[in-house]
Design a protein around this motif. Structure first.
Motif, PDB file in Angstrom:
ATOM      1  N   HIS A  59       0.845  -1.202   0.000  1.00 51.72           N
ATOM      2  CA  HIS A  59       0.000   0.000   0.000  1.00 51.72           C
ATOM      3  C   HIS A  59       0.877   1.248   0.000  1.00 51.72           C
ATOM      4  CE1 HIS A  59      -3.805   2.067   1.863  1.00 51.72           C
ATOM      5  NE2 HIS A  59      -3.205   2.839   0.964  1.00 51.72           N
ATOM      6  N   HIS A  61       1.592   5.180  -2.214  1.00 49.83           N
ATOM      7  CA  HIS A  61       1.144   6.151  -3.228  1.00 49.83           C
ATOM      8  C   HIS A  61       2.351   7.000  -3.627  1.00 49.83           C
ATOM      9  CE1 HIS A  61      -3.144   5.423  -2.197  1.00 49.83           C
ATOM     10  NE2 HIS A  61      -2.694   5.323  -0.957  1.00 49.83           N
ATOM     11  N   LYS A 150      -8.894  -1.759  -6.104  1.00 48.12           N
ATOM     12  CA  LYS A 150      -9.068  -0.966  -4.876  1.00 48.12           C
ATOM     13  C   LYS A 150     -10.151   0.086  -5.073  1.00 48.12           C
ATOM     14  CE  LYS A 150      -7.594   2.054  -1.457  1.00 48.12           C
ATOM     15  NZ  LYS A 150      -6.305   2.650  -1.395  1.00 48.12           N
ATOM     16  N   TYR A 152     -12.597   3.147  -3.256  1.00 47.61           N
ATOM     17  CA  TYR A 152     -12.647   4.137  -2.174  1.00 47.61           C
ATOM     18  C   TYR A 152     -14.112   4.383  -1.843  1.00 47.61           C
ATOM     19  CZ  TYR A 152      -7.763   5.096  -3.349  1.00 47.61           C
ATOM     20  OH  TYR A 152      -6.409   4.979  -3.583  1.00 47.61           O
ATOM     21  N   TYR A 155     -14.127  10.019  -0.106  1.00 49.88           N
ATOM     22  CA  TYR A 155     -13.742  10.887  -1.239  1.00 49.88           C
ATOM     23  C   TYR A 155     -14.805  10.882  -2.337  1.00 49.88           C
ATOM     24  CZ  TYR A 155      -9.106   9.878   0.868  1.00 49.88           C
ATOM     25  OH  TYR A 155      -8.042   9.700   1.727  1.00 49.88           O
ATOM     26  N   HIS A 183     -10.932   1.041   0.726  1.00 52.20           N
ATOM     27  CA  HIS A 183     -10.750   2.125   1.697  1.00 52.20           C
ATOM     28  C   HIS A 183     -12.135   2.358   2.304  1.00 52.20           C
ATOM     29  CE1 HIS A 183      -9.247   6.437   2.705  1.00 52.20           C
ATOM     30  NE2 HIS A 183     -10.430   6.285   3.272  1.00 52.20           N
ATOM     31  N   HIS A 239      -5.840  -0.117   5.577  1.00 50.24           N
ATOM     32  CA  HIS A 239      -5.653   0.753   6.756  1.00 50.24           C
ATOM     33  C   HIS A 239      -6.828   0.730   7.760  1.00 50.24           C
ATOM     34  CE1 HIS A 239      -7.827   3.543   4.204  1.00 50.24           C
ATOM     35  NE2 HIS A 239      -6.785   4.051   3.610  1.00 50.24           N
ATOM     36  N   MET A 287      -4.282  12.435   7.750  1.00 52.19           N
ATOM     37  CA  MET A 287      -4.337  11.274   6.861  1.00 52.19           C
ATOM     38  C   MET A 287      -5.694  10.634   7.073  1.00 52.19           C
ATOM     39  SD  MET A 287      -2.022   8.657   9.086  1.00 52.19           S
ATOM     40  CE  MET A 287      -0.706   9.779   9.423  1.00 52.19           C
ATOM     41  N   SER A 288      -6.108   9.805   6.123  1.00 51.98           N
ATOM     42  CA  SER A 288      -7.430   9.190   6.250  1.00 51.98           C
ATOM     43  C   SER A 288      -7.343   7.675   6.133  1.00 51.98           C
ATOM     44  CB  SER A 288      -8.348   9.711   5.150  1.00 51.98           C
ATOM     45  OG  SER A 288      -8.519  11.097   5.334  1.00 51.98           O
ATOM     46  N   ASP A 315       0.822   2.805   3.535  1.00 50.98           N
ATOM     47  CA  ASP A 315       0.023   3.909   2.972  1.00 50.98           C
ATOM     48  C   ASP A 315       0.912   5.129   2.765  1.00 50.98           C
ATOM     49  OD1 ASP A 315      -2.120   5.230   1.942  1.00 50.98           O
ATOM     50  OD2 ASP A 315      -3.166   5.516   3.841  1.00 50.98           O
ATOM     51  N   CYS A 317       2.415   8.180   1.673  1.00 52.37           N
ATOM     52  CA  CYS A 317       1.882   9.248   0.821  1.00 52.37           C
ATOM     53  C   CYS A 317       2.303  10.602   1.426  1.00 52.37           C
ATOM     54  CB  CYS A 317       0.352   9.124   0.755  1.00 52.37           C
ATOM     55  SG  CYS A 317      -0.360  10.191  -0.496  1.00 52.37           S
ATOM     56  N   ASN A 336      -4.121  14.797   2.249  1.00 52.30           N
ATOM     57  CA  ASN A 336      -4.170  13.636   3.155  1.00 52.30           C
ATOM     58  C   ASN A 336      -2.985  12.709   2.916  1.00 52.30           C
ATOM     59  OD1 ASN A 336      -7.600  12.669   3.818  1.00 52.30           O
ATOM     60  ND2 ASN A 336      -6.725  14.692   3.654  1.00 52.30           N
ATOM     61  N   GLY A 337      -2.253  12.416   3.956  1.00 54.42           N
ATOM     62  CA  GLY A 337      -1.219  11.398   3.822  1.00 54.42           C
ATOM     63  C   GLY A 337       0.049  11.754   4.560  1.00 54.42           C
TER      64      GLY A 337
HETATM   65  O1  URP Z   1      -4.533   9.865   3.912  1.00 57.21           O
HETATM   66  C1  URP Z   1      -4.234   8.993   3.109  1.00 57.21           C
HETATM   67  N1  URP Z   1      -4.407   7.748   3.437  1.00 57.21           N
HETATM   68  N2  URP Z   1      -3.711   9.333   1.919  1.00 57.21           N
HETATM   69  C2  URP Z   1      -3.405   8.491   0.865  1.00 57.21           C
HETATM   70  C3  URP Z   1      -4.594   8.211   0.005  1.00 57.21           C
HETATM   71  C4  URP Z   1      -5.508   7.212   0.647  1.00 57.21           C
HETATM   72  O2  URP Z   1      -6.582   7.580   1.041  1.00 57.21           O
HETATM   73  O3  URP Z   1      -5.136   6.051   0.792  1.00 57.21           O
END
Ligand code: URP
Ligand code: ZN
Length: 464
Positions: A59, A61, A150, A152, A155, A183, A239, A287-288, A315, A317, A336-337
């Motif tokens: 995982h 990004h 994957k 989401y 979002y 997610h 996550h 972060m999310s 994750d 990011c 986010n990240g």
């Molecule tokens: O906050 C996060 N996790 N950012 C990366 C994109 C995602 O939502 O996985």
């Protein structure tokens, strides 16, 4: 390529640890035996050290396009940081624009990933569903070796999908023996709370945490489990952060439903006090899902040793301060990240293994063996044995280090692990038969990551 002989280390696999020599020829493990002799081989003394299968990060990004620009690490800097931390394989994402062909988006992503130093693959993200999507999913599986998709559930205004699209994804994936990763956060609840917060002048980073309550996650986990059960689709929930979500996952597993769960080091290491820091500092932890409470943190640690959580990804990011600061007067604009691709093994070893929350074998299972197995890579990765890719980490359990933006390899001026002291380092990292990290020095000259064609996901693959 010269052969490499690793002498006298303790090989740690998910199921056992044994002292043995390892001979590497070209990019494969050629031989494992008590005592191997090979005059011409380059020798590495691993006495009193552990040898792990290279970690797999399922995982990440890298080079993620967002409204504040790209995430701070591209495939080169991110894979370098991965190597420095003992990770030799990563799985990133293809995120097509709505209306864009998935296969076209994959081609673009492959060209962005050409700089990757380690082996890599992608999860495909169905951000929309059209008349060609079922065919494109099949093409991903049969021609591209991409067997995980994957979605989401947060979002909603960008890449998130609604229930009818989710049903299509589950149905088509189940028919083609693929895996759907999710997610899980209820986007409607979050959207409402965010709008209310801004309306009431609650603009600071702390409100990122306040507007994403754990119920918004567990509600979404519950829905994903139920919907995938109806459509008989195996799922992997990314996550996972909350105790309540873990209860639903535990229950589904008890009922023999094929549900895998992942968590990330940041949810194990921190609690919601990170959102009580002065000024804008808490933005680093936006972060999310957000970091949860101490109670959730404990439940997560417990879930690792009880096999409720099967996998640990990062994750990864990261964003720089100048990107985070775009949300200085409106937390909903903070990207986010956070980064962490480099620190996963050090954190788990120091705060999991040494604190006796998990065993060393469990750490390997969570970071290497299970990700390989779940994502169709276990014919080459995730276990140290003859015939496997020579992706190995020689772990020195005695060396201490401290995380700092001044010496991390991640290309970012924020490190959420800043100042944390750890014990144990990935002293030597071998990626496909090349010594890429040797006592902290980098040698990436000959490294070239390869796009991994994964095996079709089969339900029976996952037996222990
Ligand atoms: O906050 C996060 N996790 N950012 C990366 C994109 C995602 O939502 O996985
Ligand atoms: Zn992510």
């Amino acid at each position: 390529m010269a052969s490499i002989l690793i002498k006298g280390g303790t090989i740690v696999n998910y199921d056992k640890s044994v002292e043995a020599d390892i001979l590497i020829k070209d990019n494969k493990i050629e031989d494992i035996a008590k005592k191997i002799k090979h005059e011409k081989a380059f020798k590495i003394n691993a006495k009193n050290k552990f040898i792990f299968p290279g970690a797999i990060d399922p995982h990440v990004h890298l080079h993620l396009k967002t409204s504040v620009g790209y995430s701070a690490d591209d495939f080169y800097t991110g894979s370098l940081a991965a190597l420095a931390g003992g990770t030799t394989t990563l799985i990133d994402f293809v995120t097509p624009n709505r209306g864009q062909s998935w296969i076209e988006a994959l081609a673009e992503r492959k060209s962005e990933a050409e700089k990757c130093l380690i082996d890599y693959s992608f999860h495909m993200s169905p951000t929309w569903w059209g008349e060609n999507s079922a065919d494109e999913m099949l093409q991903c599986i049969k021609k591209e070796g991409i067997s995980s998709f994957k979605v989401y559930l947060a979002y909603k205004d960008s890449i998130g999908i609604d229930d009818s699209t989710l049903l299509q994804v589950f149905e088509t994936a189940a028919k083609n023996k693929a895996l759907v990763t999710l997610h899980c956060e209820n986007g409607d609840i979050i959207d409402k709370l965010r709008k209310d917060a801004i309306k009431n002048g609650n603009i600071s980073p702390r409100y990122h945490f306040e507007t994403r309550p754990s119920e918004s996650e567990s509600d979404s986990v519950f829905k994903a489990i139920n919907m995938s059960k109806i459509l008989k689709c195996p799922i992997y929930i990314v996550h996972v952060t909350s105790q309540e979500s873990l209860k639903f996952i535990k229950n589904a597993k008890k009922n023999n439903q094929l549900v895998f769960a992942e968590t990330c080091p940041q949810y194990l290491m921190f609690n919601d006090s990170v959102y009580k820091q002065a000024g804008f500092k808490s933005a680093a932890y936006v972060m999310s899902p957000p970091i949860r409470t101490k109670k959730d943190q404990k439940a997560l640690w417990d879930s690792l040793s009880s096999n409720i959580v099967s996998s640990i990804g990062t994750d990864h990011c990261p964003f720089n301060w100048n990107q985070k600061e775009i949300g200085e007067s409106d937390f909903t604009k903070i990207p986010n990240g956070a980064g962490g691709i480099e620190h996963r093994l050090k954190m788990l070893y120091s705060f999991g293994v040494l604190k006796e929350k998990i065993t060393l074998n469990q750490m390997i299972e969570l970071c290497s063996y299970n990700p390989a197995k779940i994502f169709g890579l276990s014919n080459r990765k995730g276990y140290v044995k003859e015939g496997m890719d020579a992706d190995l980490v020689i772990w020195n359990p005695n060396i201490k280090s401290k995380v700092s933006i001044n010496n991390h390899f991640q290309n970012c001026d924020i490190d959420i692990y800043e100042g944390i002291e750890t014990v144990g380092i990935p002293e030597t990292v071998i990626s496909k038969g090349i010594v890429a990290i040797d006592s902290g020095s980098i040698n990436v000259g000959n490294l070239k990551g390869e796009f991994l064609y994964r095996k079709e996901f089969k339900k029976n693959d996952f037996k222990k």
